[in-house]
Design an enzyme around this catalytic site. Structure first.
Site, PDB file in Angstrom:
ATOM      1  N   CYS A   2       0.826  -1.218   0.000  1.00 49.72           N
ATOM      2  CA  CYS A   2       0.000   0.000   0.000  1.00 49.72           C
ATOM      3  C   CYS A   2       0.859   1.267   0.000  1.00 49.72           C
ATOM      4  O   CYS A   2       1.930   1.294   0.599  1.00 49.72           O
ATOM      5  CB  CYS A   2      -0.873   0.043   1.234  1.00 49.72           C
ATOM      6  SG  CYS A   2      -1.878  -1.412   1.432  1.00 49.72           S
ATOM      7  N   ARG A  27       4.886   0.343  -5.998  1.00 55.42           N
ATOM      8  CA  ARG A  27       4.898  -0.476  -4.790  1.00 55.42           C
ATOM      9  C   ARG A  27       3.992  -1.702  -4.940  1.00 55.42           C
ATOM     10  O   ARG A  27       4.105  -2.651  -4.179  1.00 55.42           O
ATOM     11  CB  ARG A  27       4.439   0.361  -3.584  1.00 55.42           C
ATOM     12  CG  ARG A  27       5.379   1.495  -3.244  1.00 55.42           C
ATOM     13  CD  ARG A  27       4.766   2.414  -2.201  1.00 55.42           C
ATOM     14  NE  ARG A  27       4.607   1.765  -0.925  1.00 55.42           N
ATOM     15  CZ  ARG A  27       5.537   1.708   0.021  1.00 55.42           C
ATOM     16  NH1 ARG A  27       6.708   2.282  -0.183  1.00 55.42           N
ATOM     17  NH2 ARG A  27       5.310   1.107   1.161  1.00 55.42           N
ATOM     18  N   TRP A  71      -2.929  -2.671  -1.620  1.00 50.23           N
ATOM     19  CA  TRP A  71      -2.519  -4.019  -2.009  1.00 50.23           C
ATOM     20  C   TRP A  71      -3.221  -4.938  -1.025  1.00 50.23           C
ATOM     21  O   TRP A  71      -2.917  -4.951   0.164  1.00 50.23           O
ATOM     22  CB  TRP A  71      -1.003  -4.138  -1.897  1.00 50.23           C
ATOM     23  CG  TRP A  71      -0.419  -5.383  -2.483  1.00 50.23           C
ATOM     24  CD1 TRP A  71      -0.058  -5.594  -3.781  1.00 50.23           C
ATOM     25  CD2 TRP A  71      -0.096  -6.590  -1.787  1.00 50.23           C
ATOM     26  NE1 TRP A  71       0.458  -6.848  -3.936  1.00 50.23           N
ATOM     27  CE2 TRP A  71       0.452  -7.488  -2.735  1.00 50.23           C
ATOM     28  CE3 TRP A  71      -0.219  -7.015  -0.467  1.00 50.23           C
ATOM     29  CZ2 TRP A  71       0.875  -8.765  -2.403  1.00 50.23           C
ATOM     30  CZ3 TRP A  71       0.205  -8.293  -0.130  1.00 50.23           C
ATOM     31  CH2 TRP A  71       0.751  -9.146  -1.093  1.00 50.23           C
ATOM     32  N   ASN A  97      -1.698   1.605   5.853  1.00 55.11           N
ATOM     33  CA  ASN A  97      -0.853   0.547   5.319  1.00 55.11           C
ATOM     34  C   ASN A  97      -0.438  -0.317   6.501  1.00 55.11           C
ATOM     35  O   ASN A  97       0.014   0.212   7.509  1.00 55.11           O
ATOM     36  CB  ASN A  97       0.382   1.187   4.642  1.00 55.11           C
ATOM     37  CG  ASN A  97       1.394   0.160   4.180  1.00 55.11           C
ATOM     38  OD1 ASN A  97       1.089  -1.021   4.071  1.00 55.11           O
ATOM     39  ND2 ASN A  97       2.602   0.625   3.907  1.00 55.11           N
ATOM     40  N   GLU A 469      18.516 -16.699  -9.339  1.00 57.59           N
ATOM     41  CA  GLU A 469      18.050 -15.336  -9.610  1.00 57.59           C
ATOM     42  C   GLU A 469      17.470 -15.250 -11.030  1.00 57.59           C
ATOM     43  O   GLU A 469      16.449 -14.600 -11.257  1.00 57.59           O
ATOM     44  CB  GLU A 469      19.209 -14.345  -9.418  1.00 57.59           C
ATOM     45  CG  GLU A 469      18.911 -12.897  -9.782  1.00 57.59           C
ATOM     46  CD  GLU A 469      17.754 -12.269  -8.991  1.00 57.59           C
ATOM     47  OE1 GLU A 469      17.273 -12.879  -8.024  1.00 57.59           O
ATOM     48  OE2 GLU A 469      17.333 -11.167  -9.389  1.00 57.59           O
ATOM     49  N   GLU A 476       8.812 -14.169 -12.347  1.00 58.01           N
ATOM     50  CA  GLU A 476       8.188 -12.972 -11.772  1.00 58.01           C
ATOM     51  C   GLU A 476       7.552 -12.079 -12.846  1.00 58.01           C
ATOM     52  O   GLU A 476       6.447 -11.574 -12.657  1.00 58.01           O
ATOM     53  CB  GLU A 476       9.296 -12.215 -11.037  1.00 58.01           C
ATOM     54  CG  GLU A 476       8.962 -10.890 -10.460  1.00 58.01           C
ATOM     55  CD  GLU A 476      10.162 -10.301  -9.722  1.00 58.01           C
ATOM     56  OE1 GLU A 476       9.937  -9.671  -8.707  1.00 58.01           O
ATOM     57  OE2 GLU A 476      11.314 -10.453 -10.174  1.00 58.01           O
ATOM     58  N   HIS A 492      19.168 -36.073 -10.234  1.00 57.02           N
ATOM     59  CA  HIS A 492      18.534 -36.555  -8.998  1.00 57.02           C
ATOM     60  C   HIS A 492      17.042 -36.250  -8.994  1.00 57.02           C
ATOM     61  O   HIS A 492      16.425 -36.194  -7.929  1.00 57.02           O
ATOM     62  CB  HIS A 492      19.228 -35.944  -7.783  1.00 57.02           C
ATOM     63  CG  HIS A 492      20.678 -36.304  -7.709  1.00 57.02           C
ATOM     64  ND1 HIS A 492      21.105 -37.577  -7.402  1.00 57.02           N
ATOM     65  CD2 HIS A 492      21.795 -35.593  -7.974  1.00 57.02           C
ATOM     66  CE1 HIS A 492      22.435 -37.619  -7.445  1.00 57.02           C
ATOM     67  NE2 HIS A 492      22.875 -36.426  -7.796  1.00 57.02           N
ATOM     68  N   LYS A 592       6.426  -4.093  -4.743  1.00 56.00           N
ATOM     69  CA  LYS A 592       7.847  -3.746  -4.674  1.00 56.00           C
ATOM     70  C   LYS A 592       8.360  -3.833  -3.246  1.00 56.00           C
ATOM     71  O   LYS A 592       9.469  -4.263  -2.994  1.00 56.00           O
ATOM     72  CB  LYS A 592       8.033  -2.328  -5.233  1.00 56.00           C
ATOM     73  CG  LYS A 592       9.476  -1.865  -5.278  1.00 56.00           C
ATOM     74  CD  LYS A 592      10.225  -2.543  -6.405  1.00 56.00           C
ATOM     75  CE  LYS A 592      11.676  -2.146  -6.479  1.00 56.00           C
ATOM     76  NZ  LYS A 592      12.426  -3.083  -7.341  1.00 56.00           N
TER      77      LYS A 592
HETATM   78  C1  AGP Z   1      12.825  -9.259  -6.809  1.00 59.35           C
HETATM   79  O1  AGP Z   1      12.770  -9.126  -8.196  1.00 59.35           O
HETATM   80  C2  AGP Z   1      11.558  -9.364  -6.151  1.00 59.35           C
HETATM   81  N1  AGP Z   1      10.686  -8.329  -6.528  1.00 59.35           N
HETATM   82  C3  AGP Z   1      11.560  -9.714  -4.672  1.00 59.35           C
HETATM   83  O2  AGP Z   1      11.986 -11.040  -4.585  1.00 59.35           O
HETATM   84  C4  AGP Z   1      12.417  -8.866  -3.703  1.00 59.35           C
HETATM   85  O3  AGP Z   1      13.772  -9.075  -3.958  1.00 59.35           O
HETATM   86  C5  AGP Z   1      12.057  -9.245  -2.253  1.00 59.35           C
HETATM   87  O4  AGP Z   1      10.717  -8.939  -2.013  1.00 59.35           O
HETATM   88  C6  AGP Z   1      12.935  -8.555  -1.230  1.00 59.35           C
HETATM   89  O5  AGP Z   1      12.817  -7.175  -1.280  1.00 59.35           O
HETATM   90  P1  AGP Z   1      13.850  -6.233  -0.546  1.00 59.35           P
HETATM   91  O6  AGP Z   1      15.163  -6.413  -1.199  1.00 59.35           O
HETATM   92  O7  AGP Z   1      13.293  -4.847  -0.709  1.00 59.35           O
HETATM   93  O8  AGP Z   1      13.895  -6.657   0.883  1.00 59.35           O
END
Ligand code: AGP
Length: 597
Positions: A2, A27, A71, A97, A469, A476, A492, A592
């Site tokens: 939020c 966000r 959110w 929020n 990653e 994502e 495995h 975010k």
């Molecule tokens: C990354 O692309 C993601 N959006 C997510 O995994 C992010 O890295 C995670 O929520 C952690 O966020 P932060 O680094 O702000 O703590």
């Protein structure tokens, strides 16, 4: 998650609120709303994108208002559950929020006192509690209401007939924007960049009162406290697309500059020794979530190689519930936003367990910076796309620098090796640029992914976390199911899933200890007819023969290879998602800044 904005001043509040909410979109949200004193309280809220609210918004004159992007946590996304909420008199409005844990009891109790509830949210109890305590003084009413609440919050409130906004925070971010004859409150500084670069950070448990010409901040005991202004160096342009089709692409192309800035800051650390002035710890624990956790995993390889110090890793959401052996490692908490609830909780727990803590974050003044003993900033500039790109890469830079610092101080690294590594790091902006120069080749290579239902990423050694990653990035933003695997693990289990429709992305870096083993793993994959996209060093003919498509990166020491390889992954994911028509900067269901646990 939020986003909150509040405005009191001389401008049209509706314009300020809508502009600020636009800036807070990144966000993550599913509905939005604003309330304005005009002079009666006028409230408008709408499920869906901000533009749906914008087109339905009548012209509202008024210079005081609050706004919100929601959110959903408690109650599905809908017009009714969108914020703001008003009390039964229709004169008090709030946005929130966070999560109110005791809202069921409060709702029951307030319902008996004949309050009308219009939503399924936890938030709505706050406005009725404020109403219960309101006798002309909003500040007192908010304070009394907050005393009854269990949970986390950043709240902003206003009442008809007054140009004062009251805001309170507990474990959710809140910042005051300082203007001339106008003031603001917001979830983060990006919302304010068009109006002011002067801010005051609100601390946990504080309540603030703002009018156009006065800002007052009160500590949890109700004492007024003075707070210095902080000048933010980001500007409004940094938080705009600047000609790129998406923030994510812009942020990927900013990586050479981000690495450069990050290195400048970090080199001070080495020169002045101003972080970790003494290195009296024998092990390190790194804690984070999501991409930041993947950075931590890369960091383990870096730290163990350069500083010869054992590193353990924990997901932030698990750490606070772990039994916690009697040990006192240096705890490094990594969070680009510095607001991730799980990471903050882990930081508090690490301190409670008596550990020394170091935070790595991109956001100056974020909550993490106040929860740890020392901070390293990544200096990547604002990152708006939900996918972490330049913040991930600069977290790696910070980890290399910390490893060099610790390694040198612990005499695991000699003077020459230290400078050797630093010189290697200095090449990184150029290395990354040369990967970006191959963007059109990478765009073409992404065709292999566009129709896929499942994709595997495989790597070994330091490129095992890199492929985790890569897989996270792809799933994502493109919604393609992707898994990262240590290549040696394929036989495995996952090998059973491979066929001609399942592309495999493999990383094989020459001179890495595991290079030959990687080639063998790629052959196993090819034998199952999976299309292979290989990422390797320039001029690697052997790899080219084993793969269907090859993307070359400049040859670097294997220890630094996660940097160019990750840039390839980011671009591949971006182009595949773009071709699939996905909402790249705001993927569905994601936020975010994950401010709930
Ligand atoms: C990354 O692309 C993601 N959006 C997510 O995994 C992010 O890295 C995670 O929520 C952690 O966020 P932060 O680094 O702000 O703590």
């Amino acid at each position: 998650m939020c986003g909150i904005i509040g405005y009191t001043g001389y401008r049209q509040a509706s314009e300020v609120l809508m502009e600020a909410l636009k800036r807070l979109e990144y966000r993550g949200y599913d509905s939005a709303g604003i309330a304005i004193l005009s002079p009666n309280l006028s409230m408008h809220k709408q499920k869906g994108e901000l533009d749906r609210l914008r087109v339905r918004l009548p012209k509202i004159e008024g210079n005081v208002g609050i706004g919100h992007t929601r959110w959903a946590t408690c109650g599905k996304p809908s017009n009714e559950n969108a914020h703001p909420f008003v009390d039964c008199t229709g004169k008090i409005a709030i946005v929130h929020n966070g999560i109110i844990e005791n809202y069921m009891q409060l709702k029951e109790q307030l319902g008996l006192e004949s309050n009308r509830f219009t939503s399924q949210t936890d938030t709505e109890v706050i406005v009725h509690l404020i109403e219960k305590h309101f006798n002309g003084n909003l500040l007192d009413a908010v304070r009394l209401a907050m005393n009854e609440i269990k949970g986390t919050y950043a709240v902003a409130a206003m009442v008809q007939g007054s140009n004062e906004l009251i805001a309170a925070r507990k474990e959710n971010p809140l910042v005051i924007g300082v203007g001339v004859n106008e003031n603001f409150i917001a979830s983060d500084v990006t919302a304010l960049l068009s109006y002011t670069n002067k801010v005051k950070y609100v601390m946990d448990g504080e309540i603030v009162s703002i009018t156009p010409d006065r800002i007052r901040i009160f500590d949890p005991e109700g004492n007024e406290v003075q707070r210095e202004d902080f000048v933010v160096t980001w500007n409004a342009e940094d938080a705009q697309k600047g000609g790129f089709s998406h923030f994510m692409l812009k942020e990927i192309f900013e990586e050479p500059q981000a690495i450069h800035n990050s290195l400048l800051g970090a080199l001070d650390i080495i020169k002045n020794g101003d972080i970790l002035p003494n290195v009296q710890f024998n092990s390190i624990k790194m804690i984070a979530c999501g991409s930041s956790f993947n950075a931590a995993m890369v960091g383990k390889y870096i730290m163990e190689e350069m500083a010869k110090i054992p590193v353990t890793l924990e997901l932030a959401s698990e750490y606070r519930y772990s039994p916690g052996a009697k040990e006192f490692p240096l705890v490094i908490l990594i969070s680009q936003s510095g607001e991730t609830a799980d990471t903050l909780a882990a930081a508090r727990e690490a301190r409670r367990r008596g550990c020394r803590t170091l935070g790595i974050t991109n956001v100056i003044g974020s909550t993490l910076t106040r929860e740890v003993d020392e901070v390293v900033y990544t200096r990547a500039g604002p990152e708006i796309g939900v996918a972490a790109t330049k913040t991930f890469i600069t977290q790696l830079i910070a980890l290399y620098i910390i490893a060099i610092r610790v390694g040198y101080a612990k005499r695991a690294l000699g003077h020459d090796s230290m400078w050797g590594y630093l010189n290697e790091l200095r090449k990184m902006p150029g290395i990354v640029q040369s990967v970006l120069d191959r963007a059109s080749e990478i765009e073409k290579a992404s065709n292999i992914l566009v129709e896929a239902r499942d994709v595997f990423f495989i790597g070994r050694n330091i490129n095992y976390p890199t492929v985790l990653e890569g897989a996270l990035k792809l799933k994502e933003i493109s919604y393609i199911h992707a898994e990262g695997y240590a290549a040696g693990e394929l036989k495995h289990g996952p090998l059973a899933l491979l066929d001609s429709k399942t592309p495999v992305i493999a990383v094989a870096i020459q001179k890495d200890l595991t290079y030959d083993k990687m080639l063998a793993n790629i052959s196993e994959v090819a034998a199952r007819e999976s299309p292979v996209l290989a990422i390797g060093c320039e001029g690697d003919r052997e790899l080219a023969q084993l793969s269907d498509v090859q993307i070359s990166v400049p040859c670097v020491q294997p220890l630094f290879s996660p940097i160019p390889v990750t840039i390839v992954f980011q671009l591949l994911s971006y182009y595949a998602a773009n071709k699939r028509g996905c909402s790249i900067d705001k993927p569905k269901n994601l936020a975010k800044s994950v401010t709930v646990e």
